[in-house]
Design an enzyme around this catalytic site. Structure first.
Site, PDB file in Angstrom:
ATOM      1  N   ASN A  77       0.830  -1.208   0.000  1.00 14.48           N
ATOM      2  CA  ASN A  77       0.000   0.000   0.000  1.00 14.48           C
ATOM      3  C   ASN A  77       0.863   1.257   0.000  1.00 14.48           C
ATOM      4  O   ASN A  77       1.998   1.256   0.474  1.00 14.48           O
ATOM      5  CB  ASN A  77      -0.946  -0.014   1.197  1.00 14.48           C
ATOM      6  CG  ASN A  77      -1.948  -1.143   1.084  1.00 14.48           C
ATOM      7  OD1 ASN A  77      -2.112  -1.709   0.005  1.00 14.48           O
ATOM      8  ND2 ASN A  77      -2.598  -1.486   2.176  1.00 14.48           N
ATOM      9  N   HIS A 130       5.895  -0.415  -2.668  1.00 16.61           N
ATOM     10  CA  HIS A 130       5.449   0.341  -3.843  1.00 16.61           C
ATOM     11  C   HIS A 130       5.471   1.855  -3.622  1.00 16.61           C
ATOM     12  O   HIS A 130       4.777   2.588  -4.311  1.00 16.61           O
ATOM     13  CB  HIS A 130       4.046  -0.127  -4.259  1.00 16.61           C
ATOM     14  CG  HIS A 130       4.039  -1.557  -4.737  1.00 16.61           C
ATOM     15  ND1 HIS A 130       2.898  -2.308  -4.858  1.00 16.61           N
ATOM     16  CD2 HIS A 130       5.050  -2.367  -5.120  1.00 16.61           C
ATOM     17  CE1 HIS A 130       3.212  -3.526  -5.297  1.00 16.61           C
ATOM     18  NE2 HIS A 130       4.515  -3.581  -5.456  1.00 16.61           N
ATOM     19  N   ASP A 183      -0.439   4.264   1.149  1.00 15.65           N
ATOM     20  CA  ASP A 183      -1.338   5.210   1.811  1.00 15.65           C
ATOM     21  C   ASP A 183      -0.880   5.682   3.192  1.00 15.65           C
ATOM     22  O   ASP A 183      -1.577   6.463   3.838  1.00 15.65           O
ATOM     23  CB  ASP A 183      -2.747   4.588   1.931  1.00 15.65           C
ATOM     24  CG  ASP A 183      -2.740   3.230   2.648  1.00 15.65           C
ATOM     25  OD1 ASP A 183      -1.817   2.958   3.441  1.00 15.65           O
ATOM     26  OD2 ASP A 183      -3.675   2.445   2.404  1.00 15.65           O
TER      27      ASP A 183
HETATM   28  P1  NAD Z   1      -5.809  -6.076  -4.909  1.00 17.16           P
HETATM   29  O1  NAD Z   1      -6.713  -4.919  -5.105  1.00 17.16           O
HETATM   30  O2  NAD Z   1      -5.300  -6.786  -6.095  1.00 17.16           O
HETATM   31  O3  NAD Z   1      -6.582  -7.154  -4.037  1.00 17.16           O
HETATM   32  C1  NAD Z   1      -7.274  -6.768  -2.894  1.00 17.16           C
HETATM   33  C2  NAD Z   1      -7.484  -8.001  -2.031  1.00 17.16           C
HETATM   34  O4  NAD Z   1      -8.046  -7.566  -0.817  1.00 17.16           O
HETATM   35  C3  NAD Z   1      -8.416  -9.032  -2.647  1.00 17.16           C
HETATM   36  O5  NAD Z   1      -7.850 -10.323  -2.496  1.00 17.16           O
HETATM   37  C4  NAD Z   1      -9.691  -8.881  -1.801  1.00 17.16           C
HETATM   38  O6  NAD Z   1     -10.400 -10.114  -1.672  1.00 17.16           O
HETATM   39  C5  NAD Z   1      -9.135  -8.419  -0.487  1.00 17.16           C
HETATM   40  N1  NAD Z   1     -10.050  -7.627   0.334  1.00 17.16           N
HETATM   41  C6  NAD Z   1     -11.064  -6.828  -0.069  1.00 17.16           C
HETATM   42  N2  NAD Z   1     -11.641  -6.246   1.004  1.00 17.16           N
HETATM   43  C7  NAD Z   1     -10.952  -6.667   2.097  1.00 17.16           C
HETATM   44  C8  NAD Z   1     -11.063  -6.419   3.489  1.00 17.16           C
HETATM   45  N3  NAD Z   1     -11.992  -5.591   3.968  1.00 17.16           N
HETATM   46  N4  NAD Z   1     -10.183  -7.024   4.333  1.00 17.16           N
HETATM   47  C9  NAD Z   1      -9.237  -7.871   3.863  1.00 17.16           C
HETATM   48  N5  NAD Z   1      -9.094  -8.156   2.544  1.00 17.16           N
HETATM   49  C10 NAD Z   1      -9.940  -7.562   1.675  1.00 17.16           C
HETATM   50  O7  NAD Z   1      -4.669  -5.596  -3.945  1.00 17.16           O
HETATM   51  P2  NAD Z   1      -3.113  -5.861  -3.943  1.00 17.16           P
HETATM   52  O8  NAD Z   1      -2.858  -7.323  -3.949  1.00 17.16           O
HETATM   53  O9  NAD Z   1      -2.591  -5.032  -2.821  1.00 17.16           O
HETATM   54  O10 NAD Z   1      -2.563  -5.251  -5.318  1.00 17.16           O
HETATM   55  C11 NAD Z   1      -2.989  -3.961  -5.724  1.00 17.16           C
HETATM   56  C12 NAD Z   1      -1.886  -2.977  -6.112  1.00 17.16           C
HETATM   57  O11 NAD Z   1      -2.434  -1.654  -6.160  1.00 17.16           O
HETATM   58  C13 NAD Z   1      -0.791  -2.923  -5.099  1.00 17.16           C
HETATM   59  O12 NAD Z   1       0.387  -2.871  -5.809  1.00 17.16           O
HETATM   60  C14 NAD Z   1      -0.972  -1.595  -4.341  1.00 17.16           C
HETATM   61  O13 NAD Z   1       0.250  -0.881  -4.301  1.00 17.16           O
HETATM   62  C15 NAD Z   1      -1.921  -0.767  -5.170  1.00 17.16           C
HETATM   63  N6  NAD Z   1      -3.042  -0.198  -4.373  1.00 17.16           N
HETATM   64  C16 NAD Z   1      -2.813   0.367  -3.149  1.00 17.16           C
HETATM   65  C17 NAD Z   1      -3.881   0.859  -2.390  1.00 17.16           C
HETATM   66  C18 NAD Z   1      -3.597   1.502  -1.051  1.00 17.16           C
HETATM   67  O14 NAD Z   1      -2.505   2.031  -0.836  1.00 17.16           O
HETATM   68  N7  NAD Z   1      -4.535   1.473  -0.103  1.00 17.16           N
HETATM   69  C19 NAD Z   1      -5.174   0.771  -2.864  1.00 17.16           C
HETATM   70  C20 NAD Z   1      -5.378   0.202  -4.113  1.00 17.16           C
HETATM   71  C21 NAD Z   1      -4.308  -0.288  -4.859  1.00 17.16           C
END
Ligand code: NAD
Length: 274
Positions: A101, A118, A103
């Site tokens: 993340n 990242h 964030d």
């Molecule tokens: P992803 O979006 O590919 O997958 C999200 C996962 O979280 C899924 O497996 C889903 O089932 C699960 N999920 C959904 N709600 C949940 C909850 N309440 N509690 C626990 N699990 C839950 O995420 P990823 O694998 O981190 O890959 C996404 C890429 O995008 C990363 O490289 C990241 O850097 C970036 N990203 C970051 C943020 C952030 O900083 N918050 C947000 C979106 C994307």
């Protein structure tokens, strides 16, 4: 929730890795990357926007898209899951959070050792165009203001580092480095970009040697980050996964806790250390 043997393993744990993805912050109001048809990602595929190619073609568009994401991140707060992870530091001698993340919510919740694979959306850096590599630039220097590659003929010797550090990811024209005029971009790892090597190696080293790894809210589809839980498994660590949906890791996990991070992590904390 988890077998008594695994509870014992957590009690005895000296080195814990908490590996997190976008699902960790879902209940803080930041949409996950896979929520393609909702909110932030509804109109654009991040794989088309968050790339050096996209920034080269249309820096203003890519900047504006990240500004929108940064606004959401600035409004968000750590949830009960982030706080439960931070509290594990009181129980286990070495806790490292390895997060995908961008964030800052683990740090906001109080986690002290956070490896950001990242990057971080609340920081900026100069755009070093991979198509304009240093050996292809005449008169190359490292800019004394932004530490990026620069042409010395374009560098302003009177510009100061503080001018660069005051730049934020906010609405408006894409800023430029006050020293070398390079375009400024968010300090995150875009698609098609490698991870910072030192960061990646530290994360791998720590995962290889941990006793327990808890994988939370990651679809494990983004490489090389997705290797981290598997490396921990190869190193003999117990694996606990928290996710509402099974993933490619679930089969290898010692426990799969099906549910949301903000609900399940406080329960886990209470079960093991109450
Ligand atoms: P992803 O979006 O590919 O997958 C999200 C996962 O979280 C899924 O497996 C889903 O089932 C699960 N999920 C959904 N709600 C949940 C909850 N309440 N509690 C626990 N699990 C839950 O995420 P990823 O694998 O981190 O890959 C996404 C890429 O995008 C990363 O490289 C990241 O850097 C970036 N990203 C970051 C943020 C952030 O900083 N918050 C947000 C979106 C994307």
């Amino acid at each position: 929730m988890i077998a008594p043997k695994l509870v014992d393993r957590l009690h005895a744990c000296q080195k814990l890795v908490v590996f997190t993805g976008a699902g960790m912050s879902a209940e803080s109001g930041i949409p996950t990357f896979r929520d393609r048809f909702e909110g932030l990602w509804a109109n654009y595929d991040p794989e088309d926007v968050a790339t050096p190619r996209a920034f080269r073609a249309n820096p203003q568009f890519v900047w504006d898209w990240h500004v929108q994401l940064a606004e959401t991140v600035r409004k968000s707060q750590p949830n009960a899951g982030h706080r439960a992870v931070a509290r594990m530091q009181d129980r286990i001698p070495q806790v490292t959070v390895i997060t995908q993340n961008i964030d800052n919510l683990h740090q906001d919740a109080g986690s002290k050792d956070v490896i950001e694979l990242h990057g971080n959306l609340l920081r900026i850096k100069p755009f070093e165009d991979p198509e304009n590599r240093p050996d292809e630039i005449d008169n190359l220097v490292i800019c004394h203001v932004c530490d990026g590659y620069a042409d010395y003929e374009k560098c302003d010797p009177y510009a100061a580092k503080e001018d660069f550090h005051s730049i934020e990811l906010r609405a408006g024209d894409v800023p430029r480095c006050p020293g070398c005029s390079a375009l400024i971009r968010p300090d995150v790892v875009w698609f098609e970009e490698p991870l910072d090597l030192e960061t990646q190696e530290r994360a791998f080293r720590i995962a290889d040697r941990c006793d327990v790894l808890i994988c939370i809210g990651s679809s494990l589809e983004v490489m090389p980050a997705a290797n981290i839980p598997i490396r921990a498994r190869w190193g003999g660590a117990a694996i606990i996964e928290v996710n509402p949906e099974p993933t490619s890791l679930t089969f290898y996990a010692d426990a799969f806790i099906q549910g949301k991070a903000a609900v399940e992590l406080p329960k886990l904390l209470k079960l093991v250390w109450a």
